[in-house]
Design a protein around this motif. Structure first.
Motif, PDB file in Angstrom:
ATOM      1  N   ALA A  57       0.953  -1.363  -0.025  1.00  0.00           N
ATOM      2  CA  ALA A  57       0.076  -0.105   0.049  1.00  0.00           C
ATOM      3  C   ALA A  57       0.840   1.400   0.205  1.00  0.00           C
ATOM      4  CB  ALA A  57      -1.074   0.086   1.157  1.00  0.00           C
ATOM      5  N   GLU A  58       0.096   2.339  -0.627  1.00  0.00           N
ATOM      6  CA  GLU A  58       1.234   3.506  -0.580  1.00  0.00           C
ATOM      7  C   GLU A  58       0.469   4.433   0.232  1.00  0.00           C
ATOM      8  OE1 GLU A  58       1.279   5.442  -4.400  1.00  0.00           O
ATOM      9  OE2 GLU A  58       2.433   7.236  -3.696  1.00  0.00           O
ATOM     10  N   ALA A  59       1.465   5.138   1.096  1.00  0.00           N
ATOM     11  CA  ALA A  59       0.997   6.015   2.135  1.00  0.00           C
ATOM     12  C   ALA A  59       0.979   7.515   1.458  1.00  0.00           C
ATOM     13  CB  ALA A  59       2.083   6.087   3.083  1.00  0.00           C
ATOM     14  N   VAL A 115       6.417   4.784   0.996  1.00  0.00           N
ATOM     15  CA  VAL A 115       6.444   6.188   1.601  1.00  0.00           C
ATOM     16  C   VAL A 115       7.110   7.033   0.559  1.00  0.00           C
ATOM     17  CG1 VAL A 115       7.456   7.473   3.363  1.00  0.00           C
ATOM     18  CG2 VAL A 115       6.415   5.456   3.792  1.00  0.00           C
ATOM     19  N   ASN A 116       6.544   8.148   0.400  1.00  0.00           N
ATOM     20  CA  ASN A 116       7.032   9.286  -1.106  1.00  0.00           C
ATOM     21  C   ASN A 116       8.286  10.066  -0.162  1.00  0.00           C
ATOM     22  OD1 ASN A 116       5.262   9.177  -3.372  1.00  0.00           O
ATOM     23  ND2 ASN A 116       3.654   8.821  -1.686  1.00  0.00           N
ATOM     24  N   LEU A 117       9.287  10.288  -1.038  1.00  0.00           N
ATOM     25  CA  LEU A 117      10.449  11.179  -0.694  1.00  0.00           C
ATOM     26  C   LEU A 117      10.445  12.267  -1.440  1.00  0.00           C
ATOM     27  CD1 LEU A 117      13.333   8.983   0.370  1.00  0.00           C
ATOM     28  CD2 LEU A 117      11.408   9.576   1.796  1.00  0.00           C
ATOM     29  N   LEU A 147      10.485   3.103  -0.681  1.00  0.00           N
ATOM     30  CA  LEU A 147      10.658   4.421  -0.804  1.00  0.00           C
ATOM     31  C   LEU A 147      10.538   5.066  -2.264  1.00  0.00           C
ATOM     32  CD1 LEU A 147      13.545   4.797   1.713  1.00  0.00           C
ATOM     33  CD2 LEU A 147      11.163   5.149   2.083  1.00  0.00           C
ATOM     34  N   GLU A 148       9.411   5.852  -2.468  1.00  0.00           N
ATOM     35  CA  GLU A 148       9.303   6.311  -3.717  1.00  0.00           C
ATOM     36  C   GLU A 148       9.862   7.677  -4.158  1.00  0.00           C
ATOM     37  OE1 GLU A 148       5.209   5.891  -4.825  1.00  0.00           O
ATOM     38  OE2 GLU A 148       4.960   4.011  -4.301  1.00  0.00           O
ATOM     39  N   ILE A 149      10.611   7.585  -5.367  1.00  0.00           N
ATOM     40  CA  ILE A 149      11.459   8.973  -5.538  1.00  0.00           C
ATOM     41  C   ILE A 149      11.202   9.324  -6.960  1.00  0.00           C
ATOM     42  CG2 ILE A 149      13.702   9.885  -5.601  1.00  0.00           C
ATOM     43  CD1 ILE A 149      13.800   6.563  -4.169  1.00  0.00           C
ATOM     44  N   ILE A 177      11.176   4.079  -8.563  1.00  0.00           N
ATOM     45  CA  ILE A 177      11.162   5.430  -9.483  1.00  0.00           C
ATOM     46  C   ILE A 177       9.690   5.713  -9.643  1.00  0.00           C
ATOM     47  CG2 ILE A 177      11.581   6.548 -11.325  1.00  0.00           C
ATOM     48  CD1 ILE A 177      14.094   5.976  -9.801  1.00  0.00           C
ATOM     49  N   ASP A 178       9.053   6.774  -9.265  1.00  0.00           N
ATOM     50  CA  ASP A 178       7.730   7.304  -9.332  1.00  0.00           C
ATOM     51  C   ASP A 178       7.539   7.895 -10.216  1.00  0.00           C
ATOM     52  OD1 ASP A 178       5.120   7.593  -8.372  1.00  0.00           O
ATOM     53  OD2 ASP A 178       5.663   8.633  -6.658  1.00  0.00           O
ATOM     54  N   ASP A 179       6.467   8.029 -11.014  1.00  0.00           N
ATOM     55  CA  ASP A 179       6.074   8.863 -12.378  1.00  0.00           C
ATOM     56  C   ASP A 179       6.844   8.770 -13.310  1.00  0.00           C
ATOM     57  OD1 ASP A 179       4.302   9.754  -9.998  1.00  0.00           O
ATOM     58  OD2 ASP A 179       5.242  11.821  -9.889  1.00  0.00           O
ATOM     59  N   LEU A 198       9.524   0.206 -10.662  1.00  0.00           N
ATOM     60  CA  LEU A 198       9.378   1.335 -11.439  1.00  0.00           C
ATOM     61  C   LEU A 198       7.742   1.610 -11.360  1.00  0.00           C
ATOM     62  CD1 LEU A 198      11.111   1.314 -14.997  1.00  0.00           C
ATOM     63  CD2 LEU A 198      11.731   2.621 -13.083  1.00  0.00           C
ATOM     64  N   LYS A 199       7.396   2.974 -11.350  1.00  0.00           N
ATOM     65  CA  LYS A 199       5.921   3.174 -11.315  1.00  0.00           C
ATOM     66  C   LYS A 199       5.691   3.877 -12.673  1.00  0.00           C
ATOM     67  CE  LYS A 199       3.529   3.587  -7.576  1.00  0.00           C
ATOM     68  NZ  LYS A 199       3.007   3.801  -6.311  1.00  0.00           N
ATOM     69  N   ILE A 200       4.984   3.342 -13.481  1.00  0.00           N
ATOM     70  CA  ILE A 200       4.689   3.931 -14.813  1.00  0.00           C
ATOM     71  C   ILE A 200       3.542   5.159 -14.502  1.00  0.00           C
ATOM     72  CG2 ILE A 200       3.557   3.808 -17.116  1.00  0.00           C
ATOM     73  CD1 ILE A 200       4.067   0.700 -16.867  1.00  0.00           C
TER      74      ILE A 200
HETATM   75 CA    CA Z   1       4.188   8.056  -5.132  1.00  0.00          CA
END
Ligand code: CA
Ligand code: C2E
Ligand code: CA
Ligand code: CA
Length: 277
Positions: A57-59, A115-117, A147-149, A177-179, A198-200
C-alpha cells in the motif's frame, strides 16, 4: 524548483502566489498541523496483477484542516517543499507507516508500505540515520518499506541523491522510481541506482487504450523494467479493461481507483477482506 515536464501531474498551482497573505497563513498553519494532530495517513492498495493479491500500500498524506476540511496534498506539499517543512512531514508519514505496519501485521496483513520522498529529503544527509533510529524504535524491518522517488528529485543534485539512496538501499529499504516517464529520463541512472521498482505514470496508463503512443510507452517500460530485473507497477488503473490489458502485458502490480482509492488506515483491513471475497 519544479522541474517536471510532460504530462505529469502539476506540482504548482501558478495562481497561488507563495507570498500572498493566504499562502503565508497556510504555511504557518501547516507548521502547527503536526502538533495539532491534523495530518491523516491514507493508504492505497497495490495489487499483484497475476493473482489479485494485496501486496502493499502507498502511504498518502491528507490534512484535516479545522476550517478548510480535508486538504489534498497538491495544495500543501509544494509549500512544504519550498519551506523545508517537508522533512518533518516525511518523518511524520514514515513514523505513522511504521506504527501501522505493525497493526496491519497483527491483523494478518503482511504488506510492504510505500512512502514518498521529496528532493529535500534526498539532500538531507541525516535522513538514513533518522530512518534507522525510527525502525529500531518501532521494531520493524527496513524491507517492509519501499521509498518512492521521482526522477526530478534525483536530478536536482544527482550525486547527493545517489549517496542518500545508496545508504537507504544498504539498510534494506526497497527503492522505487515514481511517475516514470514524466521527469528527466536519463536511463543511465537506472543502471547506477539500486532500484527495485518502476511506477509507470498514470498519464500513460489512463490513455493507453485509446492512444497508441501511450500503449507503446507502457509496453516498453514493462519490458525495460523486466530486462533490468525490476518490478513494474502501473498507477491510475481506473477500469477493468485497463487491468486486463496490463495483465496481458505482464505488468507486475497495479494501483488505482478501480481496485481501491486511498483510504484511512482504519478502513484498510476491511477493504482488503472484501477485495479477497
Ligand atoms: Ca508516489
Ligand atoms: P503520487 O506519489 O504520484 O501518488 C499517486 C496519486 O495518484 C495519489 O494522489 C492517488 O490518490 C492518485 N491516484 C491513485 N490511483 C488513481 C486513479 O486510478 N486515478 C486517479 N485520477 N488518481 C489516482 P494524492 O494522494 O492526491 O497525492 C498527490 C501527490 O502528492 C502524490 O503523487 C505525491 O507526489 C504527493 N504526496 C502525497 N502524499 C505525500 C507524502 O506523504 N509525501 C510526499 N513527499 N508527497 C506526497
Ligand atoms: Ca506525482
Ligand atoms: Ca506516481
Amino acid at each position: 524548483a519544479a522541474k517536471q515536464r510532460g504530462n505529469g501531474p502539476a506540482t504548482y498551482d501558478p495562481s497561488i502566489d507563495a507570498t500572498s497573505a493566504q499562502t503565508l497563513t497556510l504555511i504557518s498553519e501547516l507548521r502547527q498541523a503536526v502538533d495539532r494532530n491534523e495530518l491523516r495517513l491514507y493508504l492505497q492498495p497495490k495489487l499483484a496483477l497475476e493473482d489479485r493479491a494485496v501486496v502493499g500500500a502507498e502511504a498518502l498524506v491528507r490534512w484535516q484542516h479545522p476550517q478548510r476540511g480535508l486538504v489534498p496534498p497538491v495544495q500543501f506539499i509544494p509549500f512544504a517543499e519550498q519551506t523545508g517543512f517537508i522533512r518533518h512531514l516525511t518523518m511524520w508519514v514514515f513514523e505513522e507507516a511504521a506504527r501501522h505496519w505493525q497493526t496491519l501485521a497483527d491483523e494478518g496483513l503482511q504488506l510492504r508500505l510505500s512512502v514518498n520522498l521529496s528532493t529535500r529529503d534526498l539532500l538531507d544527509m541525516d535522513l538514513p540515520q533518522k530512518f534507522g533510529a525510527l525502525l529500531v524504535r518501532h521494531g520493524v524491518p527496513a524491507a517492509a518499506f519501499c521509498l518512492e522517488i521521482t526522477e526530478s528529485a534525483i536530478m536536482d543534485d544527482p550525486q547527493r541523491a545517489l549517496a542518500t539512496l545508496d545508504a537507504l538501499n544498504a539498510m534494506g529499504f526497497k527503492l522505487s522510481i515514481d511517475d516514470f516517464g514524466t521527469g528527466y529520463s536519463s536511463l543511465a541512472y537506472l543502471k547506477r541506482l539500486p532500484v527495485d521498482e518502476l511506477k509507470i505514470d498514470q498519464s500513460f496508463v489512463r490513455n493507453m487504450q485509446s492512444d497508441r503512443d501511450d500503449e507503446m510507452i507502457v509496453r516498453s517500460t514493462i519490458d525495460l523494467a523486466h530486462n533490468l530485473g525490476i518490478t513494474v507497477v502501473a498507477e491510475g488503473v481506473e477500469t477493468a479493461e485497463a487491468w486486463n490489458l496490463l495483465r496481458e502485458l505482464k505488468c507486475d502490480q497495479a494501483q488505482g481507483y478501480h481496485m481501491g482509492r486511498p483510504m484511512p488506515v482504519g478502513e484498510f483491513s476491511a477493504w482488503s477482506t472484501s477485495w479477497g471475497m
